[in-house]
Every structure is written in structure tokens, then in C-alpha cells.
Design an enzyme around this catalytic site. Sequence first.
Site, PDB file in Angstrom:
ATOM      1  N   ASP A  25      20.757   4.549  35.243  1.00  0.00           N
ATOM      2  CA  ASP A  25      20.800   5.402  36.521  1.00  0.00           C
ATOM      3  C   ASP A  25      20.097   4.575  37.700  1.00  0.00           C
ATOM      4  OD1 ASP A  25      21.148   8.331  37.905  1.00  0.00           O
ATOM      5  OD2 ASP A  25      19.030   8.149  37.509  1.00  0.00           O
ATOM      6  N   ASP A  52      26.556   9.304  30.636  1.00  0.00           N
ATOM      7  CA  ASP A  52      25.202   8.785  30.266  1.00  0.00           C
ATOM      8  C   ASP A  52      25.531   7.389  29.563  1.00  0.00           C
ATOM      9  OD1 ASP A  52      24.009  11.071  30.820  1.00  0.00           O
ATOM     10  OD2 ASP A  52      23.716  11.953  28.855  1.00  0.00           O
ATOM     11  N   GLU A  62      25.716   4.894  32.338  1.00  0.00           N
ATOM     12  CA  GLU A  62      24.692   4.629  32.891  1.00  0.00           C
ATOM     13  C   GLU A  62      23.829   3.502  31.950  1.00  0.00           C
ATOM     14  OE1 GLU A  62      23.555   8.280  35.595  1.00  0.00           O
ATOM     15  OE2 GLU A  62      22.893   8.233  33.413  1.00  0.00           O
ATOM     16  N   GLU A  80      19.909   4.450  29.419  1.00  0.00           N
ATOM     17  CA  GLU A  80      20.266   5.533  30.433  1.00  0.00           C
ATOM     18  C   GLU A  80      19.572   5.688  31.965  1.00  0.00           C
ATOM     19  OE1 GLU A  80      21.160  10.344  30.971  1.00  0.00           O
ATOM     20  OE2 GLU A  80      21.080   9.370  28.835  1.00  0.00           O
TER      21      GLU A  80
END
Length: 129
Positions: A50, A119, A122, A46
Site C-alpha cells: 500500500d 489486498d 497490494e 499488503e
Amino acid sequence: MKDDVLKRQAHTAIQKKLGYAFRDMSLLRRALTHRSHHAKHNERFEFVGDSILNYTVARMLFDAFPKLTEGELSRLRASLVNEGVLAEMAAEMNVGDGLYLGAGELKSGGFRRPSILADAMEAMFAAVS
């Protein structure tokens, strides 16, 4: 046994919607594993995902809108890259069906929780890269 078949079907559907077939399915499984399920969860993926997403969108906006200021580009990126948008994308892809969650998260509907879905998106971006 039935759960394994359902997860495999969900993972196949997710890959089709992503437009990407994982050669190493352990990457997809890791991306879809919440910390409540296993110690080998998706939080590190994650973190990378991101950054990948933010860079990719920032670069696209930078190229598409050469006259916008840094502040305008930042606000535009923030409107596109946020929990709500990611959770909506995940819901459209039925990502919740492929998640690995602990018993408590399952009982509380974690497979529909926007933060968990965002999440996982990502984390999948990192798993693909």
C-alpha cells in the site's frame, strides 16, 4: 494434486500479466495467501505494498502535474489508488484464480471479493519490491 497444477498455472499467468517473474515463488504465494488460509498470510505484505503504491503514484503525479496543489494531487491519487481500481486490476489479471483462501472464503466467493483482490494486489507490489 489437480489444485496444485491449477494454482501453478494461475501463478504463471499472473506473472506474465505483471511483467515480472518471481525468482522466489514463496513471495508470490505469500502475497496471494489470505489470512483465512494460513497463519503466514499476506497482511504484512499488503501494508508495505500500500505504501509503495501510494508513493509511486504520488511521485508520478507530482512530476506530471507541477501546477496542481497538494489537495488536487491528493484527490487525483485517491481516484487512482483505491479498492475499486485495485480490484478491477486484479480481476483483469485473474488474481482470484491464484489466491489461497480458507474453506469459508472459498464457499462465500472470496476469490471475487473486491477487498480480498485489492489486498492481494497490494501484497504483490510488496513481493515484487
